[in-house]
Design a protein around this motif. Structure first.
Motif, mmCIF file in Angstrom:
data_model
loop_
_atom_site.group_PDB
_atom_site.id
_atom_site.type_symbol
_atom_site.label_atom_id
_atom_site.label_comp_id
_atom_site.label_asym_id
_atom_site.label_seq_id
_atom_site.Cartn_x
_atom_site.Cartn_y
_atom_site.Cartn_z
ATOM 1 N N THR A 43 38.779 16.001 35.736
ATOM 2 C CA THR A 43 38.984 15.715 37.155
ATOM 3 C C THR A 43 37.706 15.195 37.796
ATOM 4 O OG1 THR A 43 40.630 17.492 37.280
ATOM 5 C CG2 THR A 43 39.702 16.704 39.359
ATOM 6 N N PHE A 44 36.597 15.861 37.517
ATOM 7 C CA PHE A 44 35.324 15.466 38.112
ATOM 8 C C PHE A 44 34.909 14.072 37.653
ATOM 9 C CE2 PHE A 44 33.292 19.795 39.326
ATOM 10 C CZ PHE A 44 34.481 20.174 39.928
ATOM 11 N N SER A 45 35.126 13.765 36.373
ATOM 12 C CA SER A 45 34.757 12.449 35.850
ATOM 13 C C SER A 45 35.577 11.343 36.493
ATOM 14 C CB SER A 45 34.930 12.421 34.332
ATOM 15 O OG SER A 45 34.027 13.303 33.694
ATOM 16 N N ILE A 46 36.852 11.616 36.769
ATOM 17 C CA ILE A 46 37.692 10.623 37.441
ATOM 18 C C ILE A 46 37.216 10.414 38.872
ATOM 19 C CG2 ILE A 46 40.018 10.163 38.331
ATOM 20 C CD1 ILE A 46 41.126 11.577 35.834
ATOM 21 N N LEU A 47 36.929 11.506 39.575
ATOM 22 C CA LEU A 47 36.463 11.405 40.958
ATOM 23 C C LEU A 47 35.116 10.699 41.048
ATOM 24 C CD1 LEU A 47 37.465 14.937 42.303
ATOM 25 C CD2 LEU A 47 38.510 12.745 42.911
ATOM 26 N N ALA A 48 34.305 10.840 39.991
ATOM 27 C CA ALA A 48 32.990 10.187 39.967
ATOM 28 C C ALA A 48 33.065 8.752 39.463
ATOM 29 C CB ALA A 48 32.031 10.997 39.100
ATOM 30 N N THR A 49 34.267 8.240 39.252
ATOM 31 C CA THR A 49 34.547 6.866 38.805
ATOM 32 C C THR A 49 34.067 6.605 37.380
ATOM 33 O OG1 THR A 49 32.523 5.748 39.558
ATOM 34 C CG2 THR A 49 34.245 6.099 41.210
ATOM 35 N N LEU A 50 33.891 7.650 36.581
ATOM 36 C CA LEU A 50 33.429 7.495 35.205
ATOM 37 C C LEU A 50 34.571 7.472 34.200
ATOM 38 C CD1 LEU A 50 30.388 9.956 35.321
ATOM 39 C CD2 LEU A 50 30.365 7.465 35.573
ATOM 40 N N LEU A 51 35.752 7.822 34.653
ATOM 41 C CA LEU A 51 36.904 7.901 33.762
ATOM 42 C C LEU A 51 38.122 7.396 34.519
ATOM 43 C CD1 LEU A 51 37.805 9.002 30.931
ATOM 44 C CD2 LEU A 51 38.336 11.154 32.086
ATOM 45 N N ALA A 52 38.889 6.515 33.893
ATOM 46 C CA ALA A 52 40.079 5.969 34.546
ATOM 47 C C ALA A 52 41.270 6.894 34.316
ATOM 48 C CB ALA A 52 40.390 4.579 33.997
ATOM 49 N N PRO A 53 42.043 7.194 35.356
ATOM 50 C CA PRO A 53 43.237 8.022 35.157
ATOM 51 C C PRO A 53 44.332 7.248 34.442
ATOM 52 C CG PRO A 53 43.147 7.237 37.415
ATOM 53 C CD PRO A 53 41.867 6.796 36.757
ATOM 54 N N THR A 54 45.206 7.967 33.779
ATOM 55 C CA THR A 54 46.368 7.332 33.146
ATOM 56 C C THR A 54 47.388 6.937 34.199
ATOM 57 O OG1 THR A 54 46.014 8.675 31.167
ATOM 58 C CG2 THR A 54 48.171 7.625 31.408
ATOM 59 N N SER A 55 47.570 7.813 35.181
ATOM 60 C CA SER A 55 48.474 7.527 36.294
ATOM 61 C C SER A 55 48.061 8.370 37.489
ATOM 62 C CB SER A 55 49.935 7.821 35.912
ATOM 63 O OG SER A 55 50.099 9.186 35.579
ATOM 64 N N GLY A 56 48.688 8.096 38.624
ATOM 65 C CA GLY A 56 48.315 8.782 39.848
ATOM 66 C C GLY A 56 47.130 8.107 40.519
ATOM 67 N N ASN A 64 39.617 4.397 47.095
ATOM 68 C CA ASN A 64 40.306 4.627 45.827
ATOM 69 C C ASN A 64 39.300 4.585 44.680
ATOM 70 O OD1 ASN A 64 41.832 4.042 43.334
ATOM 71 N ND2 ASN A 64 43.589 3.818 44.701
ATOM 72 N N VAL A 65 39.266 5.629 43.864
ATOM 73 C CA VAL A 65 38.265 5.711 42.800
ATOM 74 C C VAL A 65 38.479 4.647 41.720
ATOM 75 C CG1 VAL A 65 37.927 8.182 43.186
ATOM 76 C CG2 VAL A 65 39.538 7.421 41.430
ATOM 77 N N GLU A 71 32.192 1.667 46.372
ATOM 78 C CA GLU A 71 32.171 2.382 47.648
ATOM 79 C C GLU A 71 32.181 3.892 47.434
ATOM 80 O OE1 GLU A 71 34.035 -0.139 46.921
ATOM 81 O OE2 GLU A 71 33.683 -1.706 48.426
ATOM 82 N N VAL A 72 32.978 4.333 46.451
ATOM 83 C CA VAL A 72 33.034 5.766 46.144
ATOM 84 C C VAL A 72 31.657 6.272 45.735
ATOM 85 C CG1 VAL A 72 33.951 7.495 44.532
ATOM 86 C CG2 VAL A 72 35.482 5.794 45.538
ATOM 87 N N ARG A 73 30.972 5.530 44.866
ATOM 88 C CA ARG A 73 29.657 5.962 44.366
ATOM 89 C C ARG A 73 28.622 6.062 45.479
ATOM 90 N NH1 ARG A 73 30.030 1.863 39.233
ATOM 91 N NH2 ARG A 73 31.606 3.066 38.079
ATOM 92 N N ASN A 74 28.789 5.268 46.516
ATOM 93 C CA ASN A 74 27.866 5.349 47.646
ATOM 94 C C ASN A 74 28.074 6.614 48.469
ATOM 95 O OD1 ASN A 74 26.514 2.939 47.138
ATOM 96 N ND2 ASN A 74 28.012 1.725 48.264
ATOM 97 N N HIS A 75 29.245 7.250 48.313
ATOM 98 C CA HIS A 75 29.579 8.412 49.136
ATOM 99 C C HIS A 75 29.499 9.738 48.375
ATOM 100 C CE1 HIS A 75 31.246 5.252 51.756
ATOM 101 N NE2 HIS A 75 31.121 6.129 52.727
#
Length: 311
Positions: A43-56, A64-65, A71-75
């Protein structure tokens, strides 16, 4: 501030995260609780834009991550459970490098870095090489690194992992200060009592699924269908045991004759508990104290995950 909608991550036939729905408001400290492999780091890796989700989908501060990663990484400030440090750098050089990476000017960095070192209690280590720092100091340095661009959101994956008791206390105090500064913090930890002390809300995840979410107090209350009541008496312990054993809401009465105390499991609500105490006093029992045991976050986690296969 942070929201996930049916967030799912699969690796072939293995589902690491299944339909996760979370909503964390601005200024909230949210504790993510789960066993190893439960889905926290995914979950944390997806929120940090390091891992792409399969869905959702997942959003940080409205971005949007998956489609607005920059933009996400700036915040966000992200501190993974395993992090790298550049041993050939001194502490101040390490932070200077990351400040430059975020486009912070030399003049701003000169002011900012001493403030960060003071926040994480490393002011006296500014000219020490990173490889000479203790593990706890390195943890705090990496926390300072995640704060270098003054993010609104902190995503901290096991920030107290592997720390000795003193270092954990220091980390906890720093996180309290960040909470007071209004940061939105998503944090995972196996030090469950410390999470309860710091967090406004918690989420319990097992085998990739969120099984409970809410304030610590609300979740504890939901799980206290079987309350433990402790009673201290001035006299007549045996008489009290017989009285409580006869009540239909009471089970498992145990006594401690050396301390004139007994305890029992009680399945009634608060009003029934009050009525029981009144009835006991009317019955002539010499009660000195009548109290309910408070469950901690470890009790909550064990109760929620009862029967879950962690293999």
């Amino acid at each position: 501030m942070i929201e996930t909608i049916n967030l799912t991550k699969r690796y072939g036939s293995f589902t690491a995260l299944n339909d996760l729905n979370l909503k964390i408001e601005k200024g909230t400290v949210f504790g993510f609780v789960g066993h190893n492999g439960a889905g926290k780091s995914t979950t944390f890796s997806i929120l940090a834009t390091l891992l792409a989700p399969t869905s959702g989908a997942a959003f940080v501060n409205g971005y949007n991550v998956s489609t607005e990663a920059k933009e996400v990484r700036n915040h966000i400030g992200y501190m993974p459970d395993f992090f790298g440090v550049y041993d050939q750098f001194k502490t101040v050089e390490y932070l200077d490098f990351y400040g430059a990476s975020y486009g912070i000017s030399p003049a701003e960095r000169q002011i900012l870095i001493p403030q960060l070192l003071e926040l994480v209690n490393l002011s006296n280590k500014s000219d020490v090489y990173v490889d000479l720092l203790s593990r706890g100091m390195k943890q705090r340095l990496c926390l300072a690194r995640s704060l270098i661009h003054d993010p609104e959101v902190l995503i901290l994956d096991e920030p107290a992992s592997g720390l000795d008791p003193r270092a954990r206390i220091e980390m906890r105090e720093i996180l309290k200060e960040l909470k007071n500064m209004g940061k939105t913090i998503l944090i995972s930890s196996h030090i469950l009592p410390e999470l309860a002390e710091m967090c406004d809300e918690i989420g319990v995840i097992t085998n990739g699924e969120l099984v409970a979410s809410g304030s610590v107090a609300d979740i504890q209350e939901q799980l206290q269908a079987n309350k433990i009541i402790n009673v201290k008496l001035a006299s007549d312990l045996e008489k009290a045991v017989l009285f409580f054993e006869d009540h239909h809401r009471v089970s498992t009465v145990t006594k401690n004759p050396n301390r004139d105390m007994l305890s029992f499991a009680f399945t009634g609500n608060d009003e029934e508990q009050i009525a029981l105490l009144k009835k006991a006093l009317d019955h002539g029992l010499a009660i000195l104290s009548f109290s309910q045991e408070e469950s901690n976050l470890e009790d909550v986690f064990l109760e929620i995950t009862k029967g879950v296969d962690f293999a």
